[in-house]
Design a protein around this motif. Structure first.
Motif, short mmCIF file in Angstrom:
data_model
loop_
_atom_site.label_atom_id
_atom_site.label_comp_id
_atom_site.label_asym_id
_atom_site.label_seq_id
_atom_site.Cartn_x
_atom_site.Cartn_y
_atom_site.Cartn_z
N SER A 189 16.13 29.89 44.06
CA SER A 189 17.23 30.60 44.75
C SER A 189 16.70 31.74 45.61
CB SER A 189 18.18 31.28 43.76
OG SER A 189 18.85 30.41 43.03
N GLU A 190 15.74 31.46 46.46
CA GLU A 190 15.11 32.52 47.24
C GLU A 190 15.67 32.61 48.66
OE1 GLU A 190 10.51 32.49 45.58
OE2 GLU A 190 10.97 31.59 47.51
N TYR A 191 16.17 31.48 49.17
CA TYR A 191 16.34 31.40 50.62
C TYR A 191 17.71 31.77 51.14
CZ TYR A 191 11.70 29.62 50.94
OH TYR A 191 10.33 29.53 50.89
N LYS A 192 18.67 31.98 50.24
CA LYS A 192 20.00 32.36 50.70
C LYS A 192 19.90 33.65 51.51
CE LYS A 192 24.60 32.85 48.89
NZ LYS A 192 25.41 33.02 47.69
N SER A 193 19.07 34.57 51.04
CA SER A 193 18.99 35.85 51.73
C SER A 193 18.31 35.72 53.10
CB SER A 193 18.25 36.87 50.87
OG SER A 193 16.94 36.42 50.61
N ALA A 194 17.43 34.74 53.25
CA ALA A 194 16.74 34.57 54.54
C ALA A 194 17.62 33.82 55.54
CB ALA A 194 15.43 33.84 54.33
N PHE A 195 18.59 33.07 55.03
CA PHE A 195 19.45 32.27 55.92
C PHE A 195 20.92 32.46 55.52
CE2 PHE A 195 15.33 30.19 55.54
CZ PHE A 195 14.94 30.21 56.86
N PRO A 196 21.47 33.63 55.83
CA PRO A 196 22.83 33.90 55.38
C PRO A 196 23.87 32.95 55.98
CG PRO A 196 22.00 35.68 56.78
CD PRO A 196 20.87 34.75 56.55
N ASN A 197 23.56 32.35 57.12
CA ASN A 197 24.55 31.44 57.71
C ASN A 197 24.33 29.99 57.33
OD1 ASN A 197 25.64 33.59 59.10
ND2 ASN A 197 24.13 33.37 60.76
N ALA A 198 23.41 29.78 56.42
CA ALA A 198 23.06 28.39 56.09
C ALA A 198 24.18 27.71 55.33
CB ALA A 198 21.78 28.36 55.28
N ASN A 199 24.10 26.41 55.34
CA ASN A 199 24.96 25.59 54.50
C ASN A 199 24.33 25.61 53.11
OD1 ASN A 199 26.37 23.35 53.47
ND2 ASN A 199 24.99 21.89 54.47
N ILE A 200 24.97 26.35 52.19
CA ILE A 200 24.36 26.51 50.87
C ILE A 200 24.96 25.51 49.90
CG2 ILE A 200 23.94 28.11 48.95
CD1 ILE A 200 22.76 29.42 51.28
N ILE A 201 24.10 24.72 49.31
CA ILE A 201 24.57 23.77 48.30
C ILE A 201 23.99 24.18 46.97
CG2 ILE A 201 24.53 21.35 47.59
CD1 ILE A 201 24.25 20.55 50.44
N CYS A 558 9.08 37.75 58.76
CA CYS A 558 10.35 37.09 59.01
C CYS A 558 11.42 38.16 59.23
CB CYS A 558 10.73 36.16 57.87
SG CYS A 558 10.39 36.78 56.24
N LYS A 559 12.49 37.77 59.95
CA LYS A 559 13.54 38.75 60.24
C LYS A 559 14.28 39.14 58.98
CE LYS A 559 14.73 38.22 65.01
NZ LYS A 559 15.53 37.43 65.94
N LEU A 560 14.74 38.12 58.26
CA LEU A 560 15.38 38.38 56.97
C LEU A 560 14.49 37.73 55.93
CD1 LEU A 560 19.06 37.53 57.88
CD2 LEU A 560 18.19 39.76 57.20
N PRO A 561 14.04 38.48 54.94
CA PRO A 561 13.09 37.90 53.99
C PRO A 561 13.78 37.04 52.93
CG PRO A 561 13.50 40.19 53.44
CD PRO A 561 14.31 39.89 54.67
N PRO A 562 13.06 36.09 52.36
CA PRO A 562 13.58 35.41 51.19
C PRO A 562 13.54 36.40 50.02
CG PRO A 562 11.33 34.71 51.64
CD PRO A 562 11.73 35.62 52.75
N SER A 563 14.32 36.14 48.99
CA SER A 563 14.33 37.13 47.90
C SER A 563 13.17 36.84 46.95
CB SER A 563 15.66 37.13 47.17
OG SER A 563 15.98 35.83 46.79
N SER A 564 11.97 37.01 47.48
CA SER A 564 10.80 36.73 46.66
C SER A 564 9.83 37.89 46.77
CB SER A 564 10.12 35.45 47.15
OG SER A 564 9.53 35.67 48.41
#
Ligand SMILES: Nc1ncnc2c1ncn2[C@@H]1O[C@H](COP(=O)(O)OP(=O)(O)OP(=O)(O)O)[C@@H](O)[C@H]1O
Ligand SMILES: [Mg+2]
Length: 591
Positions: A189-201, A558-564
């Protein structure tokens, strides 16, 4: 005059090394630039060729007259001939004439002119000179599988984020969304923060119908492998699944066990229960002793030839699908146990019921997976939902029960590969001269790839291994590329790793992994590879077809980092004691 004795001179030339002696280092250096291991040199000859070499090591020798000489050893990278850089190439004519540090414009020229401007994809800078941007050929980079390797904390996740963020932003025109399509398997669950507009499943909105699983995947979850009665289980299970698929898809001409069409898993559960409890008329086989009031049983509980219900095998299966039936108990001589009612299905039946009703597996066996359509699933996985079109889809696997992780990854990977496969078929049928097999190509990103495609024969990994290996071998033709990130390259399946063409090798400290990576990379890299253990976070050795020269680079932030991010332990430990609510954590745990 000073030129009579050259300040720097090449004293030996080998195919993969040159030695240079310098007597005044201050004069040799370029103004305002320091000379380091990793800096570039230009060596000219009399025939207008310039050899570009990278400094490997540096030492001081004191000669007979007591004067210090500076010795530089450098690895040749390629030649600039008639203004054009050629990687490798012939060496320069002997004797070389002049050695100097390469200027920034020399180096920029090499990187920039190697790739047409419109194809340049830039996500890093040269480590020894951060002003020099390092382009890769975007077509070659994404068309061949990519591997990002490095120990924990070396910067893999940040690199994944940088690459994808830059790919999504790139545009050749005025539109809001470009045509990039990226699917990330996100195990932490790291990438939600890097891609806030992503399609999250995630586990709450994922629907992956069991009926799309192939036979291996289905059996992996539902059958008890390694049990002695396994053959009985699998043969009856296969028969029932095939029959049920036929029942629900009468218009299909040929239905096999593996045909990806709907079947009702609860009907299979019913049938297994009925088979395990079944009793039969001892005097007349084919008469099943179902207690649903249409039987005829003698007053003394015995049977005659008319007792029970006469059913053909097909009718029997159909009836057993309907509901859980009750049977007359066995009686000496008159009622015997059915073919499968010898206890061998008991455990299987319990296992099947518990799996199908397991709340955690609702995304597979729940009601929604019975009604969802195939194209709806694909749309969701590819970011084509009507309410949200999205370049990036993050599949958060953190809530997926461990025992079904492999099949979840395998099913999704297989569906996306097959999308590419059938899309190509369709395009080529429509236009036999079609040159581009897939005009909506996708990138599939596997974080911690060693978890899905390990070098292991264990059956629990088999399905994801198979699905991803297929993409590794054939995906290129169908517009499906892999990006694998891993801490343990030596634990990844060799089949997959050896298909990667672009490597981003970050700091790697484990000697086993280093050795393994060295074996896979070309030998011409010389000592570059030995730098791997000493790279800092975000630094990487960039190698592959997409880049003109293997280079040590620093990946852009990266512009928005992953939460790692690293946790600031010392800062936190120095703060006042904090209370934590363990009950809250527990409820998250057992959710
Ligand atoms: N390009 C970069 N520039 C500067 N710092 C970076 C860069 N990339 C990563 N870092 C820093 O390094 C740390 C670790 O990064 P990251 O989480 O990406 O490592 P990782 O290799 O994915 O680790 P793990 O294998 O444990 O997942 C982070 O704190 C991040 O800020
Ligand atoms: Mg990581």
């Amino acid at each position: 005059m000073k030129d009579l004795k050259m300040n720097a001179e090449v004293i030996s030339v080998f195919p993969n090394k040159i030695r240079i002696v310098v007597d005044n280092l201050e004069e040799f250096k370029l103004k305002d630039e320091s000379l380091k291991v990793g800096s570039y040199l230009r060596v000219a000859d009399n025939e207008n060729s310039i050899l570009i070499a990278i400094i490997e090591n540096f030492s001081i020798e004191v000669n007979d007259e007591g004067i210090r000489d500076y010795i530089i050893e450098a690895t040749p990278l390629g030649l600039i001939k008639d203004g054009e850089f050629i990687r490798g190439g012939d060496t320069i004519a002997i004797p070389p004439k002049k050695v100097e540090p390469a200027t920034r414009s020399d180096i920029e020229k090499i990187y920039n002119e190697s790739i047409e401007l419109s194809r340049q994809f830039i996500f890093s800078r040269l480590s020894s000179n951060k002003e020099i941007k390092i382009p890769v050929d975007g077509n070659k980079f994404f068309n061949k599988h990519i591997s990002i390797i490095g120990s924990t904390g070396s910067g893999k996740s940040h690199t994944v984020a940088t690459i994808i963020q830059k790919a999504v932003e790139a545009k050749l025109g005025e539109f809001s969304l470009n045509n990039s399509h990226i699917i990330i398997f996100d195990i932490h669950s790291e990438y939600k923060s890097a891609f806030p507009n992503a399609n999250i499943i995630n586990i709450d909105n994922l629907i992956l119908p069991y009926w799309l699983l192939n036979s291996e995947e289905l059996e992996e979850i539902l059958l008890d492998t390694g049990e002695r009665d396994n053959y009985n289980q699998s043969s009856i299970f296969r028969t029932l699944v095939t029959e049920n698929k036929k029942k629900y898809n009468p218009s299909h001409e040929k239905i096999f066990y593996d045909t990806p069409v709907f079947f009702d898993i609860n009907e299979i559960v019913n049938a297994i229960i009925n088979f395990k409890n079944e009793t039969e008329n001892a005097k007349c086989s084919g008469r099943y002793m179902i207690n649903d009031r249409t039987y005829s049983l003698l007053a003394d509980g015995k049977t005659n030839d008319e007792s029970g219900i006469k059913l053909t095998n097909e009718e029997r299966i159909k009836k057993y699908f309907e509901k859980e039936l009750t049977f007359f108990p066995t009686k000496a001589q008159s009622i015997t146990r059915g073919d499968y009612a010898d206890g061998t299905l008991d455990k299987f039946s319990i296992r099947l019921q518990s799996k199908v009703s397991d709340k955690r597996l609702d995304f597979l066996f729940g009601d929604k997976s019975k009604s969802i359509k195939f194209e709806e699933i694909l749309k969701k996985l590819m970011g084509y939902c009507e309410e949200l079109l999205s370049n990036v889809t993050v599949i958060d696997l953190s809530g997926i029960p461990f025992e079904v992780l492999s099949i979840t990854v395998s099913l999704i990977s297989r569906m996306l590969f097959e999308y590419g496969y059938y899309y190509k078929r369709l395009r080529c049928r429509r236009n036999p001269d079609e040159k581009i097999n897939n005009d909506v190509p996708i990138l599939m990103v596997y974080e911690e790839a060693h978890k899905y495609v390990p070098r292991s024969e264990l059956s629990k990994y088999r399905s994801s291994q198979k699905a991803i290996e297929r993409i590794a071998k054939e995906g290129r033709k169908y517009g499906v590329t892999l990006l694998l990130a891993s801490q343990r390259p030596s634990e990844i399946s060799e089949t997959i790793f050896s298909q990667c063409n672009n490597f981003i090798a970050m700091r790697l400290t484990n000697p086993n992994d280093q050795g393994y990576v060295k074996k896979l990379l070309p030998d011409t890299l010389g000592n570059l590879i030995d730098k791997m253990p000493s790279l800092s976070a975000g630094e990487a050795l960039l190698i592959g077809e997409s880049i003109i020269l293997p280079s040590i680079v620093h990946i852009d932030k990266c512009k928005l980092p992953p939460s790692s991010n690293d946790i600031p332990y010392w800062d936190l430990w120095n703060e006042e004691w904090k209370n934590i609510n363990l009950v809250e954590i527990k409820s998250e745990w057992y959710k």
